[in-house]
Design an enzyme around this catalytic site. Structure first.
Site, PDB file in Angstrom:
ATOM      1  N   ARG A   1       0.787  -1.248   0.000  1.00  0.00           N
ATOM      2  CA  ARG A   1       0.000   0.000   0.000  1.00  0.00           C
ATOM      3  C   ARG A   1       0.818   1.296   0.000  1.00  0.00           C
ATOM      4  NH1 ARG A   1      -5.411   1.147   3.206  1.00  0.00           N
ATOM      5  NH2 ARG A   1      -4.234   0.643   5.078  1.00  0.00           N
ATOM      6  N   ASP A   2       2.138   1.211   0.128  1.00  0.00           N
ATOM      7  CA  ASP A   2       2.919   2.447   0.084  1.00  0.00           C
ATOM      8  C   ASP A   2       4.278   2.183  -0.567  1.00  0.00           C
ATOM      9  OD1 ASP A   2       3.382   5.144   0.425  1.00  0.00           O
ATOM     10  OD2 ASP A   2       3.986   4.981   2.528  1.00  0.00           O
TER      11      ASP A   2
END
Length: 256
Positions: free
Chosen positions: A54-55
């Site tokens: 997610r990042d």
């Protein structure tokens, strides 16, 4: 208390965005991209419960004393049960690397990581910062890169060092990057397919955009010896016996 390995060479972002015309050699950039995608493919398709980072961004790719890449910062990561193709959650990530479909719909799938990794590939090719770049037409880095790619005129945005040292490999990596940053997640390859394509470049094999998206992967459950972990069958590093899955579970249990 958690004890973390000391990473003496900082982040990929730090090495790319330096003053002057020279940065990481092209061979190192390609190798770091392959090491990173191996780690992400492991998270998506090898462990028992898939994990979406997610990042994914250059600031979360750490480099050790040999410039070996290690994917870091799992504070935003999410489990995705095997029976589900995605989950609905509030969008999280970093400006410039966000998957636009995830940002607007809130539906998180592994293809969101693929998009973010595609942005990292663009960053490796251009040495431009995704969160601050703006073309003379006001386009962000991803849009401007895709526009120039479709026009067959990438040279104005490519890093001169990459062109000089990478030759035809630069065009191949650019093709993979564009496949990863397609607007629709369904049109993007899986992380495992991206891994195979980048490995193919290093092995001087030909990969087209079509077989990048359509190639079937049959060995998803084979344990991959990636830089983040050491194969337990090897005695090369007896002090590093945790798998990435175990490391993630420890981080979740004892957050920083």
């Amino acid at each position: 208390m958690l004890v973390y390995e000391f990473i003496c060479n900082g982040t990929l972002s730090k090495h790319l965005h330096v003053e002057g015309p020279r940065s990481l050699p092209w061979d190192d950039r390609l190798r770091i991209a392959i090491e990173t995608v191996k780690s992400l493919a492991y998270l998506h398709s090898t462990i028992s419960i898939p994990i979406i980072h997610r990042d994914v961004k250059s600031a979360n790719i750490l480099l050790d004393d040999t410039l070996t890449a290690k994917v870091a910062d799992f504070g935003s990561s999410r489990y995705i049960p095997m029976e589900k193709s995605g989950v609905i959650t509030s969008a999280q990530g970093t400006k410039g690397y966000w998957d636009p479909m995830y940002f607007y719909t809130g539906r998180l799938t592994e293809k969101s990581d693929v998009y973010s990794f595609g942005v990292v590939l663009v960053e490796l090719l251009t040495r431009k910062k995704p969160f601050s770049y703006s073309s003379s037409e006001g386009e962000g880095l991803v849009v401007h890169f895709v526009t120039l790619f479709e026009e067959g005129n990438l040279n104005p945005i490519l890093d001169s060092q990459a062109i000089e040292e990478g030759g035809k490999e630069v065009d191949k990596v650019a093709t993979i990057a564009v496949a990863c940053i397609k607007l629709s997640g369904e049109d993007r390859p899986t992380m495992r397919q991206v891994e195979l394509a980048l490995e193919g470049i290093r092995a001087s094999e030909e990969y087209t955009l079509d077989n990048l998206v359509d190639k079937k992967v049959k060995d998803k459950h084979v344990m991959i010896d990636i830089p983040y972990i050491k194969d337990k069958r090897s005695n090369a590093d007896s002090t590093r016996q945790y798998s990435m899955e175990e490391e993630f579970m420890l981080s979740a249990r004892y957050p920083r």
